[in-house]
Design a protein around this motif. Structure first.
Motif, PDB file in Angstrom:
ATOM      1  N   PHE A  11       0.849  -1.191   0.000  1.00 49.61           N
ATOM      2  CA  PHE A  11       0.000   0.000   0.000  1.00 49.61           C
ATOM      3  C   PHE A  11       0.881   1.237   0.000  1.00 49.61           C
ATOM      4  O   PHE A  11       2.043   1.197   0.420  1.00 49.61           O
ATOM      5  CB  PHE A  11      -0.870  -0.024   1.269  1.00 49.61           C
ATOM      6  CG  PHE A  11      -2.032   0.924   1.243  1.00 49.61           C
ATOM      7  CD1 PHE A  11      -3.128   0.680   0.437  1.00 49.61           C
ATOM      8  CD2 PHE A  11      -2.041   2.057   2.048  1.00 49.61           C
ATOM      9  CE1 PHE A  11      -4.208   1.551   0.419  1.00 49.61           C
ATOM     10  CE2 PHE A  11      -3.116   2.928   2.038  1.00 49.61           C
ATOM     11  CZ  PHE A  11      -4.205   2.675   1.226  1.00 49.61           C
ATOM     12  N   CYS A  12       0.318   2.361  -0.429  1.00 52.86           N
ATOM     13  CA  CYS A  12       1.078   3.616  -0.444  1.00 52.86           C
ATOM     14  C   CYS A  12       1.304   4.135   0.977  1.00 52.86           C
ATOM     15  O   CYS A  12       0.554   3.855   1.891  1.00 52.86           O
ATOM     16  CB  CYS A  12       0.321   4.660  -1.262  1.00 52.86           C
ATOM     17  SG  CYS A  12       1.272   6.172  -1.530  1.00 52.86           S
ATOM     18  N   MET A  13       2.361   4.917   1.121  1.00 48.21           N
ATOM     19  CA  MET A  13       2.669   5.510   2.426  1.00 48.21           C
ATOM     20  C   MET A  13       1.705   6.624   2.829  1.00 48.21           C
ATOM     21  O   MET A  13       1.676   7.039   3.977  1.00 48.21           O
ATOM     22  CB  MET A  13       4.076   6.108   2.369  1.00 48.21           C
ATOM     23  CG  MET A  13       4.165   7.297   1.435  1.00 48.21           C
ATOM     24  SD  MET A  13       5.845   7.919   1.188  1.00 48.21           S
ATOM     25  CE  MET A  13       6.147   8.714   2.741  1.00 48.21           C
ATOM     26  N   ASP A  14       0.908   7.123   1.896  1.00 45.55           N
ATOM     27  CA  ASP A  14       0.137   8.362   2.058  1.00 45.55           C
ATOM     28  C   ASP A  14      -0.712   8.372   3.338  1.00 45.55           C
ATOM     29  O   ASP A  14      -1.627   7.557   3.490  1.00 45.55           O
ATOM     30  CB  ASP A  14      -0.750   8.528   0.818  1.00 45.55           C
ATOM     31  CG  ASP A  14      -1.348   9.914   0.706  1.00 45.55           C
ATOM     32  OD1 ASP A  14      -1.592  10.554   1.746  1.00 45.55           O
ATOM     33  OD2 ASP A  14      -1.607  10.337  -0.436  1.00 45.55           O
ATOM     34  N   TYR A  15      -0.419   9.327   4.222  1.00 45.31           N
ATOM     35  CA  TYR A  15      -1.115   9.423   5.515  1.00 45.31           C
ATOM     36  C   TYR A  15      -2.615   9.669   5.373  1.00 45.31           C
ATOM     37  O   TYR A  15      -3.389   9.351   6.273  1.00 45.31           O
ATOM     38  CB  TYR A  15      -0.495  10.545   6.355  1.00 45.31           C
ATOM     39  CG  TYR A  15      -0.876  11.932   5.850  1.00 45.31           C
ATOM     40  CD1 TYR A  15      -1.969  12.608   6.393  1.00 45.31           C
ATOM     41  CD2 TYR A  15      -0.167  12.542   4.811  1.00 45.31           C
ATOM     42  CE1 TYR A  15      -2.332  13.859   5.919  1.00 45.31           C
ATOM     43  CE2 TYR A  15      -0.530  13.786   4.333  1.00 45.31           C
ATOM     44  CZ  TYR A  15      -1.612  14.436   4.892  1.00 45.31           C
ATOM     45  OH  TYR A  15      -1.983  15.655   4.408  1.00 45.31           O
ATOM     46  N   ALA A  41       5.537   4.657  -1.179  1.00 44.74           N
ATOM     47  CA  ALA A  41       4.877   5.576  -2.102  1.00 44.74           C
ATOM     48  C   ALA A  41       4.693   4.932  -3.467  1.00 44.74           C
ATOM     49  O   ALA A  41       5.646   4.410  -4.044  1.00 44.74           O
ATOM     50  CB  ALA A  41       5.674   6.866  -2.234  1.00 44.74           C
ATOM     51  N   GLY A  42       3.471   4.943  -3.949  1.00 44.92           N
ATOM     52  CA  GLY A  42       3.185   4.411  -5.282  1.00 44.92           C
ATOM     53  C   GLY A  42       2.802   2.949  -5.311  1.00 44.92           C
ATOM     54  O   GLY A  42       2.378   2.460  -6.353  1.00 44.92           O
ATOM     55  N   ALA A  43       2.969   2.230  -4.227  1.00 45.85           N
ATOM     56  CA  ALA A  43       2.592   0.811  -4.116  1.00 45.85           C
ATOM     57  C   ALA A  43       3.034   0.006  -5.352  1.00 45.85           C
ATOM     58  O   ALA A  43       4.234  -0.224  -5.531  1.00 45.85           O
ATOM     59  CB  ALA A  43       1.102   0.650  -3.819  1.00 45.85           C
ATOM     60  N   ASN A  79      -3.304   0.394  -5.118  1.00 49.67           N
ATOM     61  CA  ASN A  79      -2.969   1.770  -5.499  1.00 49.67           C
ATOM     62  C   ASN A  79      -4.163   2.663  -5.172  1.00 49.67           C
ATOM     63  O   ASN A  79      -5.252   2.166  -4.891  1.00 49.67           O
ATOM     64  CB  ASN A  79      -2.640   1.847  -6.987  1.00 49.67           C
ATOM     65  CG  ASN A  79      -1.223   1.387  -7.294  1.00 49.67           C
ATOM     66  OD1 ASN A  79      -0.624   0.661  -6.502  1.00 49.67           O
ATOM     67  ND2 ASN A  79      -0.705   1.783  -8.434  1.00 49.67           N
ATOM     68  N   HIS A  80      -3.953   3.973  -5.229  1.00 45.92           N
ATOM     69  CA  HIS A  80      -5.065   4.843  -4.837  1.00 45.92           C
ATOM     70  C   HIS A  80      -5.156   6.105  -5.689  1.00 45.92           C
ATOM     71  O   HIS A  80      -4.188   6.524  -6.336  1.00 45.92           O
ATOM     72  CB  HIS A  80      -4.941   5.216  -3.352  1.00 45.92           C
ATOM     73  CG  HIS A  80      -3.802   6.154  -3.070  1.00 45.92           C
ATOM     74  ND1 HIS A  80      -3.958   7.531  -3.095  1.00 45.92           N
ATOM     75  CD2 HIS A  80      -2.503   5.928  -2.781  1.00 45.92           C
ATOM     76  CE1 HIS A  80      -2.790   8.091  -2.813  1.00 45.92           C
ATOM     77  NE2 HIS A  80      -1.888   7.147  -2.630  1.00 45.92           N
ATOM     78  N   GLU A  81      -6.316   6.713  -5.588  1.00 42.56           N
ATOM     79  CA  GLU A  81      -6.633   7.968  -6.283  1.00 42.56           C
ATOM     80  C   GLU A  81      -5.712   9.090  -5.807  1.00 42.56           C
ATOM     81  O   GLU A  81      -5.369   9.145  -4.626  1.00 42.56           O
ATOM     82  CB  GLU A  81      -8.092   8.337  -5.961  1.00 42.56           C
ATOM     83  CG  GLU A  81      -8.574   9.605  -6.609  1.00 42.56           C
ATOM     84  CD  GLU A  81     -10.010   9.945  -6.178  1.00 42.56           C
ATOM     85  OE1 GLU A  81     -10.532   9.355  -5.229  1.00 42.56           O
ATOM     86  OE2 GLU A  81     -10.584  10.835  -6.837  1.00 42.56           O
ATOM     87  N   ASP A  82      -5.324   9.960  -6.704  1.00 45.38           N
ATOM     88  CA  ASP A  82      -4.564  11.175  -6.376  1.00 45.38           C
ATOM     89  C   ASP A  82      -3.233  10.850  -5.694  1.00 45.38           C
ATOM     90  O   ASP A  82      -2.809  11.523  -4.757  1.00 45.38           O
ATOM     91  CB  ASP A  82      -5.416  12.100  -5.483  1.00 45.38           C
ATOM     92  CG  ASP A  82      -4.799  13.493  -5.381  1.00 45.38           C
ATOM     93  OD1 ASP A  82      -4.235  13.977  -6.385  1.00 45.38           O
ATOM     94  OD2 ASP A  82      -4.876  14.102  -4.288  1.00 45.38           O
ATOM     95  N   CYS A  83      -2.565   9.804  -6.174  1.00 42.94           N
ATOM     96  CA  CYS A  83      -1.302   9.375  -5.557  1.00 42.94           C
ATOM     97  C   CYS A  83      -0.162  10.304  -5.987  1.00 42.94           C
ATOM     98  O   CYS A  83       0.057  10.533  -7.175  1.00 42.94           O
ATOM     99  CB  CYS A  83      -0.983   7.937  -5.966  1.00 42.94           C
ATOM    100  SG  CYS A  83       0.514   7.304  -5.169  1.00 42.94           S
ATOM    101  N   GLY A  84       0.577  10.796  -4.988  1.00 42.50           N
ATOM    102  CA  GLY A  84       1.682  11.712  -5.266  1.00 42.50           C
ATOM    103  C   GLY A  84       2.843  11.067  -6.002  1.00 42.50           C
ATOM    104  O   GLY A  84       3.675  11.757  -6.590  1.00 42.50           O
ATOM    105  N   ALA A  85       2.915   9.731  -5.967  1.00 47.27           N
ATOM    106  CA  ALA A  85       3.985   9.032  -6.684  1.00 47.27           C
ATOM    107  C   ALA A  85       3.726   9.002  -8.187  1.00 47.27           C
ATOM    108  O   ALA A  85       4.602   8.609  -8.952  1.00 47.27           O
ATOM    109  CB  ALA A  85       4.135   7.615  -6.140  1.00 47.27           C
TER     110      ALA A  85
HETATM  111 ZN   LIG Z   1       0.123   7.421  -2.962  1.00 50.63          ZN
END
Ligand SMILES: [Zn+2]
Length: 136
Positions: A11-15, A41-43, A79-85
Motif C-alpha cells: 500500500f502507499c505511504m500516504d497518511y 509511495a506508489g505501491a 494503489n489509490h486515487e490522487d497518488c503523489g507518486a
Molecule cells: Zn500514494
C-alpha cells in the motif's frame, strides 16, 4: 514458534489513507486474520515501473520474507486515487488515472505471481473516500 497470516498488503505511504487502509483490512477480514503491511509511495508502481532496481528488490524481498515467515498465500496490491507518486508524466490527463493504475497493478500482480508460485495477487484501486475496487 511459527506465526502465520493470510496476506501481505502493498500500500502507499500516504497518511491521508490511514483510516481507509484499516477499514479495507477490516472489510477483507485481514485485521483479525492478519496481514503484513508494506507501505511505499506508489505501491504497485514499485513493481511495474520501479524508480530503481533497489526499490524493486526491496519490495520483492519483503514479499519473500512474509512468505517464508508467515506463510502468506495472498498479496494485495492497492494503489489509490490522487497518488503523489504518480505525476503528470505518468497521468497527463486525469481521465486516464484509473487506466494508468490498472496497467501498473496488473503488471505488478503478474510479477508477483510469476516470482512466487502458490501466491495469488489481488490488484485493487482505492478511492480517497475508501471505496476499493478489484482491478481485472
Ligand atoms: Zn500514494
Amino acid at each position: 514458534m511459527a506465526h502465520k497470516c493470510r496476506a501481505l498488503v502493498l500500500f502507499c505511504m500516504d497518511y491521508r489513507l490511514n483510516r481507509q487502509l484499516f477499514a479495507f483490512l477490516d472489510h477483507e477480514g485481514l485485521l483479525a486474520g492478519g496481514a503484513d503491511i508494506v507501505r511505499l509511495a506508489g505501491a504497485a508502481k514499485n513493481l511495474a515501473r520501479p524508480a530503481s532496481e533497489a526499490v524493486f528488490h526491496f519490495v520483492m524481498e519483503q514479499i519473500d520474507t512474509s512468505r517464508r515467515l508467515h506463510h502468506i498465500d495472498t498479496v494485495y496490491l492497492v494503489n489509490h486515487e490522487d497518488c503523489g507518486a504518480y505525476g503528470p508524466e505518468d497521468i497527463p490527463d486525469s481521465n486516464q488515472e484509473l487506466q494508468v493504475h490498472r496497467r501498473d497493478l496488473l503488471a505488478g500482480a503478474k510479477i508477483v505471481e510469476e516470482a512466487f508460485p502458490g501466491i495469488t495477487a489481488h490488484p485493487c484501486f482505492m478511492w480517497l473516500d475508501g471505496r476499493c475496487q478489484a482491478v481485472t
